[in-house]
Design a protein around this motif. Sequence first.
Motif, PDB file in Angstrom:
ATOM      1  N   THR A  39     135.314  97.128  74.280  1.00 49.13           N
ATOM      2  CA  THR A  39     135.450  98.335  73.464  1.00 49.13           C
ATOM      3  C   THR A  39     136.566  98.227  72.424  1.00 49.13           C
ATOM      4  OG1 THR A  39     136.945  99.349  75.099  1.00 49.13           O
ATOM      5  CG2 THR A  39     134.583  99.785  75.336  1.00 49.13           C
ATOM      6  N   GLU A  40     137.505  97.294  72.630  1.00 49.36           N
ATOM      7  CA  GLU A  40     138.588  97.138  71.661  1.00 49.36           C
ATOM      8  C   GLU A  40     139.216  95.752  71.813  1.00 49.36           C
ATOM      9  OE1 GLU A  40     142.928  99.097  71.152  1.00 49.36           O
ATOM     10  OE2 GLU A  40     141.249 100.552  71.125  1.00 49.36           O
ATOM     11  N   ILE A  41     139.463  95.088  70.692  1.00 46.72           N
ATOM     12  CA  ILE A  41     140.140  93.788  70.687  1.00 46.72           C
ATOM     13  C   ILE A  41     141.215  93.800  69.617  1.00 46.72           C
ATOM     14  CG2 ILE A  41     139.864  91.302  70.313  1.00 46.72           C
ATOM     15  CD1 ILE A  41     137.013  91.501  71.302  1.00 46.72           C
ATOM     16  N   ASP A  42     142.445  93.541  70.032  1.00 47.08           N
ATOM     17  CA  ASP A  42     143.570  93.477  69.093  1.00 47.08           C
ATOM     18  C   ASP A  42     143.671  94.755  68.250  1.00 47.08           C
ATOM     19  OD1 ASP A  42     145.792  92.381  67.919  1.00 47.08           O
ATOM     20  OD2 ASP A  42     144.664  91.160  66.470  1.00 47.08           O
ATOM     21  N   GLY A  43     143.384  95.897  68.875  1.00 48.57           N
ATOM     22  CA  GLY A  43     143.470  97.179  68.176  1.00 48.57           C
ATOM     23  C   GLY A  43     142.266  97.534  67.338  1.00 48.57           C
ATOM     24  N   HIS A  44     141.262  96.643  67.275  1.00 48.61           N
ATOM     25  CA  HIS A  44     140.059  96.905  66.477  1.00 48.61           C
ATOM     26  C   HIS A  44     138.956  97.493  67.371  1.00 48.61           C
ATOM     27  CE1 HIS A  44     141.745  94.723  63.062  1.00 48.61           C
ATOM     28  NE2 HIS A  44     142.048  93.721  63.894  1.00 48.61           N
ATOM     29  N   PRO A  45     138.449  98.695  67.055  1.00 52.08           N
ATOM     30  CA  PRO A  45     137.350  99.260  67.852  1.00 52.08           C
ATOM     31  C   PRO A  45     136.113  98.368  67.778  1.00 52.08           C
ATOM     32  CG  PRO A  45     138.289 100.903  66.363  1.00 52.08           C
ATOM     33  CD  PRO A  45     138.855  99.585  65.955  1.00 52.08           C
ATOM     34  N   ILE A  46     135.409  98.267  68.897  1.00 56.40           N
ATOM     35  CA  ILE A  46     134.211  97.428  68.971  1.00 56.40           C
ATOM     36  C   ILE A  46     132.984  98.319  69.131  1.00 56.40           C
ATOM     37  CG2 ILE A  46     133.026  95.588  70.203  1.00 56.40           C
ATOM     38  CD1 ILE A  46     135.616  94.725  68.765  1.00 56.40           C
ATOM     39  N   HIS A  47     132.073  98.242  68.177  1.00 56.84           N
ATOM     40  CA  HIS A  47     130.810  98.986  68.248  1.00 56.84           C
ATOM     41  C   HIS A  47     129.615  98.031  68.272  1.00 56.84           C
ATOM     42  CE1 HIS A  47     133.055 102.658  67.498  1.00 56.84           C
ATOM     43  NE2 HIS A  47     133.598 102.095  66.432  1.00 56.84           N
ATOM     44  N   ARG A  48     129.744  96.932  67.577  1.00 57.80           N
ATOM     45  CA  ARG A  48     128.672  95.932  67.500  1.00 57.80           C
ATOM     46  C   ARG A  48     129.238  94.557  67.831  1.00 57.80           C
ATOM     47  NH1 ARG A  48     126.848  96.003  61.559  1.00 57.80           N
ATOM     48  NH2 ARG A  48     129.093  95.665  61.364  1.00 57.80           N
ATOM     49  N   TRP A  49     128.338  93.602  68.074  1.00 55.88           N
ATOM     50  CA  TRP A  49     128.805  92.247  68.365  1.00 55.88           C
ATOM     51  C   TRP A  49     129.511  91.639  67.156  1.00 55.88           C
ATOM     52  CZ3 TRP A  49     130.084  89.604  72.322  1.00 55.88           C
ATOM     53  CH2 TRP A  49     130.291  88.224  72.211  1.00 55.88           C
ATOM     54  N   GLU A  50     129.112  92.041  65.969  1.00 53.44           N
ATOM     55  CA  GLU A  50     129.782  91.539  64.777  1.00 53.44           C
ATOM     56  C   GLU A  50     131.263  91.917  64.779  1.00 53.44           C
ATOM     57  OE1 GLU A  50     126.959  93.074  64.890  1.00 53.44           O
ATOM     58  OE2 GLU A  50     125.467  91.703  64.029  1.00 53.44           O
ATOM     59  N   ASP A  51     131.586  93.101  65.347  1.00 55.39           N
ATOM     60  CA  ASP A  51     132.996  93.509  65.438  1.00 55.39           C
ATOM     61  C   ASP A  51     133.781  92.566  66.349  1.00 55.39           C
ATOM     62  OD1 ASP A  51     132.322  95.705  63.869  1.00 55.39           O
ATOM     63  OD2 ASP A  51     131.913  96.966  65.601  1.00 55.39           O
ATOM     64  N   VAL A  52     133.125  92.095  67.417  1.00 51.56           N
ATOM     65  CA  VAL A  52     133.770  91.143  68.326  1.00 51.56           C
ATOM     66  C   VAL A  52     134.082  89.846  67.581  1.00 51.56           C
ATOM     67  CG1 VAL A  52     133.513  89.794  70.451  1.00 51.56           C
ATOM     68  CG2 VAL A  52     132.626  92.128  70.339  1.00 51.56           C
ATOM     69  N   PHE A  76     139.238  81.765  69.272  1.00 55.31           N
ATOM     70  CA  PHE A  76     138.135  81.594  70.215  1.00 55.31           C
ATOM     71  C   PHE A  76     138.468  82.356  71.496  1.00 55.31           C
ATOM     72  CE2 PHE A  76     136.404  79.207  73.878  1.00 55.31           C
ATOM     73  CZ  PHE A  76     135.053  79.361  73.630  1.00 55.31           C
ATOM     74  N   LEU A  77     137.491  83.173  72.001  1.00 61.19           N
ATOM     75  CA  LEU A  77     137.682  83.930  73.227  1.00 61.19           C
ATOM     76  C   LEU A  77     136.863  83.355  74.381  1.00 61.19           C
ATOM     77  CD1 LEU A  77     138.906  86.382  74.688  1.00 61.19           C
ATOM     78  CD2 LEU A  77     136.988  87.753  73.817  1.00 61.19           C
ATOM     79  N   GLY A  78     135.588  83.043  74.117  1.00 62.93           N
ATOM     80  CA  GLY A  78     134.756  82.440  75.152  1.00 62.93           C
ATOM     81  C   GLY A  78     133.874  83.419  75.890  1.00 62.93           C
ATOM     82  N   VAL A  79     133.234  84.353  75.153  1.00 63.20           N
ATOM     83  CA  VAL A  79     132.285  85.276  75.777  1.00 63.20           C
ATOM     84  C   VAL A  79     130.992  85.254  74.974  1.00 63.20           C
ATOM     85  CG1 VAL A  79     133.999  86.826  76.799  1.00 63.20           C
ATOM     86  CG2 VAL A  79     133.204  87.236  74.463  1.00 63.20           C
ATOM     87  N   ALA A  80     129.904  85.578  75.631  1.00 59.87           N
ATOM     88  CA  ALA A  80     128.605  85.718  74.973  1.00 59.87           C
ATOM     89  C   ALA A  80     128.104  87.129  75.197  1.00 59.87           C
ATOM     90  CB  ALA A  80     127.609  84.702  75.529  1.00 59.87           C
ATOM     91  N   GLY A  81     127.591  87.769  74.129  1.00 61.18           N
ATOM     92  CA  GLY A  81     127.067  89.118  74.237  1.00 61.18           C
ATOM     93  C   GLY A  81     125.692  89.144  74.864  1.00 61.18           C
ATOM     94  N   THR A  82     125.200  90.349  75.144  1.00 63.46           N
ATOM     95  CA  THR A  82     123.905  90.536  75.791  1.00 63.46           C
ATOM     96  C   THR A  82     122.848  90.920  74.760  1.00 63.46           C
ATOM     97  OG1 THR A  82     124.996  91.306  77.810  1.00 63.46           O
ATOM     98  CG2 THR A  82     122.647  91.816  77.564  1.00 63.46           C
TER      99      THR A  82
END
Length: 447
Positions: free
Chosen positions: A202-215, A273-279
């Motif tokens: 839902t949030e990375i480095d203070g950036h809200p996450i709504h879509r995979w592109e945000d990640v 690089f974080l190392g996760v894959a979305g669904t």
Amino acid sequence: MLLFVLGILVIGVGLALSIALHEVGHLVPAKLFGVRVTQYMIGFGPTVFSRTRGETEYGIKAIPLGGYIRMIGMYPPHRGEPEGTIREDSTGLLQQITELSEEAKAYESSQYGPEDAHRTFVALSVPKKLVVMLGGPTMNLLISVALMVVLVCGIGLPAVTPTVQSVSQCVVPADAPADVSCEGRPEAPALAAGIRPGDTLTEIDGHPIHRWEDVTVAVRAAGDRTVPVVVERDGETLHLEATMIVDARPVLDEDGAAVRDADGKLVTEQVGFLGVAGTPDLVPQSPAQVPQMAWSAFTQTGRLVLTLPVRLWEVGQAAFGPGERDPNGPLGVVGVSRLAGEVASADQPGFELREKAGTMISMLASLNMALFVFNLIPLLPLDGGHVAGALFEGVRRFLARLRGRPDPGPVDMSRMLPLTNAVAIVFILMTVLLLYADIVKPITLFP
């Protein structure tokens, strides 16, 4: 088997409604312009059911594979015929194929009196003729776009969501095979941070996450810093920290696809690089996606129609030879019905009710786009043939006015009957070929 039959029924009803609305697209403007419409029929062959309302007979015929409206005065009076002589014809392809010859022979008996001369199709102005004949294909275009809106905004399009499907065990090169060993490689930041499959970012480095592109954007911009990561897990909000690693990752284009060079190798850049894959899932999108989708469907269908002779030759080679059919090639009614049955009865992981509904809607949208494009072919007995005739009439009248000559009158489309019959025979042969190919070399979704 029950679901297979249900799928056939759904696509059959959808196609029948599309044909019915196509004819409504002809019927409504014709009546608004005062043309006498004697019949509105769905199907061809013997009449199964009909009711007369006003001066129009509405009904259903035995073979529900087409439709037509019958308007008086599609052709102007021939030489030697009394003023006001009118002939009936129809907008339905299959109906014309079966009746053109008989109508030509029964021409004298199908005349109407001069009192109806002002209510004929041929008496309409060129713009009104274009509205009547383009009304049917336009209705199919509107149906296709409406179904796309339902698909895009209601069902959703395939996309990757911020819900974690998998977590990398270690940092591996971007082009490494899936079974590469983690021995001697650093642990992936996501694994070290405690991120698990099923977590929703839902949030990375203070950036809200709504879509995979945000990640993707947030992770790549983080570099090698330690950043806060907020996830939702089983209804709870967890605040984690991940120490990113800078690594060579693929360069992405505007559509999110990995860029490759002329040799087919991945183009990479040094990013976080974080190392996760979305669904992967179906995600509702903005209606703004629909115009682009409609244009893409139109151009793809147009290319298929323009290359139809080549495509049919390939279908024939596959049907009568050892080769396989092109899955993107033309299909007949049997082939479409078979695919609909496969969709409804499919038992595939990740292909549930929503995916099935989306596929069926997509099929109906594609069929309506095909009806729109195909009917614009400038050949009789298709709507495009009548459109071409009306445009030729308009040009001829315009040139006559420029030259100060008398109005040449409406174009006599009855002179095109031999070509119309030839085109009809070609369509019949095409239908038979596709029917045979759909039976002996069917295209399947799940081989």
